[in-house]
Design an enzyme around this catalytic site. Sequence first.
Site, PDB file in Angstrom:
ATOM      1  N   TYR A  12      -9.525  -3.452   0.426  1.00  0.00           N
ATOM      2  CA  TYR A  12      -8.125  -3.752   0.146  1.00  0.00           C
ATOM      3  C   TYR A  12      -7.294  -3.733   1.432  1.00  0.00           C
ATOM      4  O   TYR A  12      -6.536  -4.672   1.707  1.00  0.00           O
ATOM      5  CB  TYR A  12      -7.560  -2.745  -0.853  1.00  0.00           C
ATOM      6  CG  TYR A  12      -6.082  -2.915  -1.097  1.00  0.00           C
ATOM      7  CD1 TYR A  12      -5.607  -3.971  -1.873  1.00  0.00           C
ATOM      8  CD2 TYR A  12      -5.161  -2.033  -0.541  1.00  0.00           C
ATOM      9  CE1 TYR A  12      -4.244  -4.143  -2.082  1.00  0.00           C
ATOM     10  CE2 TYR A  12      -3.799  -2.192  -0.759  1.00  0.00           C
ATOM     11  CZ  TYR A  12      -3.348  -3.247  -1.527  1.00  0.00           C
ATOM     12  OH  TYR A  12      -2.000  -3.407  -1.730  1.00  0.00           O
ATOM     13  N   SER A  66       0.888  -5.199   2.787  1.00  0.00           N
ATOM     14  CA  SER A  66       1.029  -3.798   2.393  1.00  0.00           C
ATOM     15  C   SER A  66       1.219  -2.965   3.654  1.00  0.00           C
ATOM     16  O   SER A  66       0.870  -3.393   4.761  1.00  0.00           O
ATOM     17  CB  SER A  66      -0.228  -3.334   1.651  1.00  0.00           C
ATOM     18  OG  SER A  66      -0.255  -1.926   1.513  1.00  0.00           O
TER      19      SER A  66
END
Length: 257
Positions: free
Chosen positions: A152, A139
């Site tokens: 995350y 990401s």
Amino acid sequence: MTRYAMITGASAGLGLAMAEALARRGRSLLLVARQRDQLEIIAAELTQRFGVEVLFRACDLGEPLRLSGFLLELEESERQIDLLVNCAAVRSYGHFLAQDWSQEQDLIELNILALTRLCHALGNAMAVQGGGQILNVASLAAFQPGPWMSSYAASKAYVLHFSEGLREELKQTGVKVSVLCPGPVRSSQRRIPRLTDSSLVLDAEQVALHTVRALDRNRAVIVPGRRNAWLARAARVGSRWLTRIVSGRVNKAFAPH
């Protein structure tokens, strides 16, 4: 012998978009996700539209015993997988101490442990076959600390650094490793209402098309979108304390309430 591209998290979002992009190129697919009913519909649709073989397996990869059983099935089936796309992941938002621990553990099990184990098992199989390709999905959050989504962001930082290290290790085996670091991705399942008009947001189909082209060129780190690529570079050279503060304010503002 038929060679397959295996995609995890293939029932929705970027995983589904990657499945369609690869099927469009005539690739045989093995789709993996938890939702059997959705996988069955997707497999039938892709086969009808593109005339490719699409297998599917419903499996919760975050459950170690189920993952072990799935890997044993793959080994016994002797199907050759020459492309692994690790899309499966979960997110968590909000203050870390307020999160339910079981959900945090699920995140670690899926985003880190399952991905790493799949790379180990299928990476070994690819090396024996004489080559293959692994794409791990990280990401844009992997490039900086992520207050208000700390677990995350940290899991995606692991995916980024693990993938870059693995790429160097596997060079001599013929196995290529790339890592995809998209910004926010819009799909039919995930509209991201607060970011709908942002130039940082790309459609899942756009990201998938960019990614398959980058895989053709064997790119190490893939960051779709010019502004996202600029942000990734800026995060690496900017001041860490400032990056933490800015990232925290952005994440807190855009996190679901």
